[in-house]
Design a protein around this motif. Structure first.
Motif, PDB file in Angstrom:
ATOM      1  N   ARG A  66       0.827  -1.197   0.000  1.00  0.00           N
ATOM      2  CA  ARG A  66       0.000   0.000   0.000  1.00  0.00           C
ATOM      3  C   ARG A  66       0.873   1.263   0.000  1.00  0.00           C
ATOM      4  NH1 ARG A  66      -3.827   1.155   4.980  1.00  0.00           N
ATOM      5  NH2 ARG A  66      -1.818   1.064   6.009  1.00  0.00           N
ATOM      6  N   HIS A  67       1.873   1.233   0.923  1.00  0.00           N
ATOM      7  CA  HIS A  67       2.747   2.407   0.998  1.00  0.00           C
ATOM      8  C   HIS A  67       3.434   2.681  -0.328  1.00  0.00           C
ATOM      9  CE1 HIS A  67       3.131   3.952   5.150  1.00  0.00           C
ATOM     10  NE2 HIS A  67       2.489   2.844   5.415  1.00  0.00           N
ATOM     11  N   VAL A  70       0.768   3.592  -3.174  1.00  0.00           N
ATOM     12  CA  VAL A  70       0.057   4.861  -3.024  1.00  0.00           C
ATOM     13  C   VAL A  70       1.024   6.036  -2.981  1.00  0.00           C
ATOM     14  CG1 VAL A  70      -1.469   6.187  -1.528  1.00  0.00           C
ATOM     15  CG2 VAL A  70      -1.885   3.763  -1.890  1.00  0.00           C
ATOM     16  N   ARG A  71       2.137   5.854  -2.287  1.00  0.00           N
ATOM     17  CA  ARG A  71       3.031   6.993  -2.107  1.00  0.00           C
ATOM     18  C   ARG A  71       4.087   7.100  -3.194  1.00  0.00           C
ATOM     19  NH1 ARG A  71       2.350   8.910   3.360  1.00  0.00           N
ATOM     20  NH2 ARG A  71       0.926   7.473   4.383  1.00  0.00           N
ATOM     21  N   CYS A 120     -11.961   0.763   1.671  1.00  0.00           N
ATOM     22  CA  CYS A 120     -11.593   1.350   0.384  1.00  0.00           C
ATOM     23  C   CYS A 120     -11.833   0.349  -0.751  1.00  0.00           C
ATOM     24  CB  CYS A 120     -10.127   1.752   0.357  1.00  0.00           C
ATOM     25  SG  CYS A 120      -9.712   2.974   1.587  1.00  0.00           S
TER      26      CYS A 120
END
Lengths: 128, 362
Positions: A66-67, A70-71, A120
């Motif tokens: 996810r990190h 997304v980032r 989400c």
């Protein structure tokens, strides 16, 4: 004993509270659930990492995915065996493990975890 | 004992305790010993030890009420009394005990003695000091929350209060930090709070000279043990994860008396469990017994009724007394003879009464 009645009542209450798991669990079948693999998952034989790691640390992997997605916008994960996976819960993980209730929820319920994946992501539709 | 020796001794003891299961499970795979036998033995020691000690305390006589009287005693209606700090009856004692057990009111009154020279004359001040109270409160409450959260591993199905605690404790969702270290969204506040508080309580012992002087291995050892317990738990949750479904299977097996040792639980779990076992087995023999002792502290749990209820010392034996009245009865005639003052001078009345008795007998 002096004030024995009060002390013994206190002792029984205190020890009783501490022993409550023994009383609560007595006579309950509490075998750990086994995550069920779908036919597709069985066919694939291996996940993105070895089973023992996935059992204990899949949340860490998902968090890392996810990190980085997304980032940092990194969409590809290179597994130890050299295979490259598309980092996505919905299209990679759930592609094999489409049986959320038997694969995810059983164990999560057993240890009292309520992950917020599905606030989400879209929950997979299962054919029951 | 020198504080360095105390710390080294305790530190060495705790390190050894960490190494024992590490080697035992890691190298020799003694999972049954460390997963079943040691926990059961520790629990037995804990429960039997606590019952024995509390009953032993209960047998100690309390001949006189010795509550600390931190307020005005109940006396006349126009004198305002303090029913909690100087309780007259059970109600006040219950409120006092609740505040003591839940909020550590005695610690709140903690002051620090300060010696200083003011205008070249020595002065002693009692300074405001609440850090001990704050750290103790944070530590104990965090520990309680952590203990209750663990009931998700102890009970099946999980009671709803555990879910509630879990959600409240993790609601900051510190896992979503800009760095990618902790790996779970719910980083518990209680974990961080407890470790911080224990660390503070340790440094406090080192930093304050008086505390350093009175601290013994028996003070450092439980601190280190709890610190090790917390650190292994944090390691296990955030860094060296283990298969927790298997952990729960083991825990439930223990509570159902049908122990199982599932495969594939990391050594860190056995270290955590062993430290916990040592901690609870150590309980009845140590200062940790204050968790039962606080309820039995006579300076808190007794009402201050010495002025209006007679308390008879239970070890009083019958004492032969000879009061002044009896003494005078015995020696009255001779006292009057030598001219000593007597309380009752009713001899002339007694004599005519005695004489007819003698006549009757004759």
């Amino acid at each position: 004993m002096y004030d024995g009645g009060k002390i013994i009542i206190g002792l029984i209450v205190g020890v009783g509270l501490l022993l409550s798991p023994f009383i609560y669990d007595a006579g309950k079948a509490a075998k750990a659930p086994d995550p069920e693999l779908t036919a597709k998952a069985k066919e694939a034989k291996e996940c993105v990492a070895e089973t023992s790691y996935m059992k204990s640390s899949h949340m860490h992997l998902l968090d890392e995915w996810r990190h980085t997605v997304v980032r940092d916008g990194e969409r590809y994960y290179k597994a130890k065996n050299g295979k490259v996976y598309y980092k996505s819960l919905q299209t990679t993980c759930l592609d094999c493990h489409s049986n959320k209730s038997k694969f995810c929820d059983q164990c999560h319920d057993y240890v009292g975890i309520d992950p917020y994946c599905w606030t989400c992501h879209i929950e997979p539709k299962e054919n029951k | 004992m020198n504080f360095i020796i105390s710390i080294l001794f305790s530190g060495f003891a705790v390190s050894t305790l960490i190494l024992i299961p590490w080697v035992g499970v890691g190298a020799f795979d003694l999972r049954v010993l460390f997963g079943v036998i040691v926990p059961y033995a520790a629990m037995a020691t804990f429960f039997i030890g606590i019952i024995v000690r509390v009953i032993d305390w209960g047998k100690s006589p309390v001949p006189f009420r010795i509550p600390t009287t931190a307020g005005q005693e109940w006396s006349f209606p126009w004198i305002k009394s303090n029913p909690i700090d100087n309780p007259r009856g059970t109600g006040g004692v219950i409120v006092r005990m609740i505040l003591e057990v839940l909020l550590f009111r005695s610690l709140f009154r903690n002051t620090r003695l300060e010696y200083r020279n003011a205008d070249s004359s020595p002065r002693i001040d009692y300074e405001w000091e609440k850090w001990l109270w704050l750290a103790a409160l944070a530590f104990h409450w965090a520990f309680l929350v952590i203990f209750l959260r663990h009931f998700r591993f102890f009970m099946e199905p999980i009671p709803s209060f555990v879910h509630l605690l879990d959600n409240l404790d993790g609601f900051l969702q510190l896992g979503v930090l800009p760095f990618n270290g902790l790996g779970v969204p719910c980083v518990y506040i209680s974990d961080l709070l407890m470790l911080a508080a224990v660390t503070y309580l340790f440094f406090r012992r080192l930093y304050i000279p008086q505390m350093r002087y009175i601290s013994l291995p028996a003070d450092y050892f439980p601190l280190f043990l709890i610190l090790a317990l917390g650190l292994t738990g944090v390691l296990m949750r955030y860094f060296l994860r283990v298969d927790i479904t298997a952990v729960k299977e083991l825990a439930i097996g223990l509570f159902k008396f049908s122990p199982t040792v599932p495969e594939g639980i990391g050594v860190i779990f056995y270290i955590h469990l062993f430290i916990l076992s040592v901690l609870i087995a150590y309980f009845p023999f140590s200062k940790l017994m204050h968790f039962a002792g606080v309820f039995l502290s006579p300076t808190r749990n007794l009402s201050n009724n010495n002025r209006f209820v007679r308390h008879v010392n239970p070890w009083d034996y019958p004492v032969q007394t000879h009061t002044y009245d009896e003494y005078e009865d015995e020696f009255r005639e001779r006292m009057i003879e030598v001219g000593l003052p007597v309380e009752k001078e009713i001899e002339p009345k007694e004599e005519p009464k005695e004489e007819p008795k003698e006549e009757e007998k004759e």
